[in-house]
Scaffold this active site. Structure first.
Site, PDB file in Angstrom:
ATOM      1  CE  LYS A   1      41.614  39.677  27.789  1.00  0.00           C
ATOM      2  NZ  LYS A   1      40.686  39.162  29.082  1.00  0.00           N
TER       3      LYS A   1
ATOM      4  CD  GLN B   1      37.335  39.587  29.759  1.00  0.00           C
ATOM      5  OE1 GLN B   1      38.165  38.953  29.051  1.00  0.00           O
ATOM      6  NE2 GLN B   1      37.667  40.521  30.663  1.00  0.00           N
TER       7      GLN B   1
ATOM      8  CG  ASP C   1      42.697  34.555  32.775  1.00  0.00           C
ATOM      9  OD1 ASP C   1      43.241  35.613  32.070  1.00  0.00           O
ATOM     10  OD2 ASP C   1      41.442  34.910  32.661  1.00  0.00           O
TER      11      ASP C   1
END
Ligand code: NDP
Length: 314
Positions: A55, A99, A125
């Site tokens: 990412k 994460q 997200d």
């Protein structure tokens, strides 16, 4: 006839280089700074290390400021929440990603408490209740990256959704549920399946579009698939058991040889034999994964654009 492989990797590169990157260049020209993405990594889960590295790399390649905020496995939930609060207030960061999974020691509701703390306008997200609620009502929102990447793939590959029957296997908050909803919003008739669905194969066999998001290596077999159907494999499973690897790949298959060399192989939830009946299929790796990252880039750019638009005095 063998299924057409839907090359998520190639599409991801095209979208990042030809669509996102030029907009980032324009953003920098207009606002004197790049869009900023902060990734919070707690602990040292090896799979998370790989995802986070990918990412950050994609973020840098499209021209973002991409910062890693690392906390040790021994950190407390209060420390994580303090970091999220700081990033919520940061002028340099338009997007925040924490994460998953968080270390178990943080407690069973840690992920929920951390996601709830992220400012919805920076929630790239798409996991906060505010963004989920907006998505359910089909209003503009930051939408979870994996399901939105799959829609992007279906649309760009010209696979019809409206009026088709879609089956989604898996009902998690991050993949299954939003996937089913996005397919429904595009006028598919959707069946949501899970571990308690009786005769899963028969239900799946009715689908024109079958999305597998279970985390069970090779669960979806030939008999689950209507001939010609589109099969989207979300699963990312690291197989280390030689018996499972031998069940997935026939003797002499290059991936079995690689498994024997390395002791592990990354596979999806869809058994490779499905390529014999499906009309189109996403590979693992190189299918859904790269599009998930691309949608993260897209969400960060959108979050940055919305933030500067809000800052302009009316
Ligand atoms: P979860 O474990 O949160 O959810 C799994 C779902 O699958 C559950 O709803 C579960 O049902 C269902 N399920 C499990 N076993 C079966 C079975 N035998 N038959 C039918 N349904 C079953 O997983 P996630 O949604 O987070 O992830 C799913 C997979 O996708 C994982 O392999 C993950 O690594 C991968 N993934 C890949 C991404 C990418 O970018 N490619 C991004 C995110 C995830 P129940 O609810 O009844 O327990």
């Amino acid at each position: 006839m063998a299924a057409r492989m839907l090359d998520g990797q190639a599409l991801a590169v095209r979208i990042q280089q030809q669509e996102i990157k030029p907009k980032v260049t324009q953003f920098i020209r207009e606002h004197g700074r790049p869009p900023g993405l902060a990734i919070v990594l707690v602990g040292d889960n090896p799979a998370s290390e790989v995802y986070v590295r990918n990412k950050l790399k994609s973020g840098s390649e499209v021209g973002f400021r991409a910062d890693l905020e690392r906390l040790p496995a021994t950190t407390t939930l209060a420390d994580v929440l303090t970091l999220v609060e700081r990033l919520n207030r940061s002028d340099a960061h338009d997007g925040i990603l924490v994460q998953s999974p968080l270390p178990k020691a943080l407690g069973p509701d840690a992920a929920q408490r951390v996601f709830d703390a992220i400012a919805p306008e920076k929630d790239v997200d798409g996991f906060t209740p505010a963004n989920v609620g907006l998505m359910v009502q089909n209003r503009p929102a930051l939408i979870a990256c994996t399901p939105s990447g799959i829609i992007e793939l279906l649309v760009r590959e010209k696979i019809p959704i409206a009026g088709r029957h879609a089956a989604v296997v898996g009902r998690s908050d991050i993949v299954g549920k939003p996937m089913a909803l996005l397919l429904m919003q595009r006028d598919a008739t959707v069946t949501i399946c899970h571990s308690k669905t009786p005769d899963l194969a028969a239900v799946c066999r009715q689908a024109d579009i079958l999305v597998a998001a279970t985390g069970r290596a090779g669960l979806v077999r030939k008999e689950f698939v209507k001939p010609g159907a589109t099969v989207i494999d979300v699963g990312m499973n690291t197989v280390t058991d030689p018996a499972v690897a031998a069940d997935l790949f026939p003797d002499g298959h290059p991936r079995l040889a690689r498994f024997r060399e390395r002791g592990s192989v990354l596979v999806g939830d869809v058994h490779p034999e499905v390529a014999e009946v499906a009309g189109a299929l996403t590979p693992v790796p190189g299918g859904v994964g790269p599009l998930t990252i691309t949608m993260l880039m897209m969400n960060t750019l959108r979050a940055a654009e919305s933030r500067v638009a809000r800052a302009v005095p009316r």
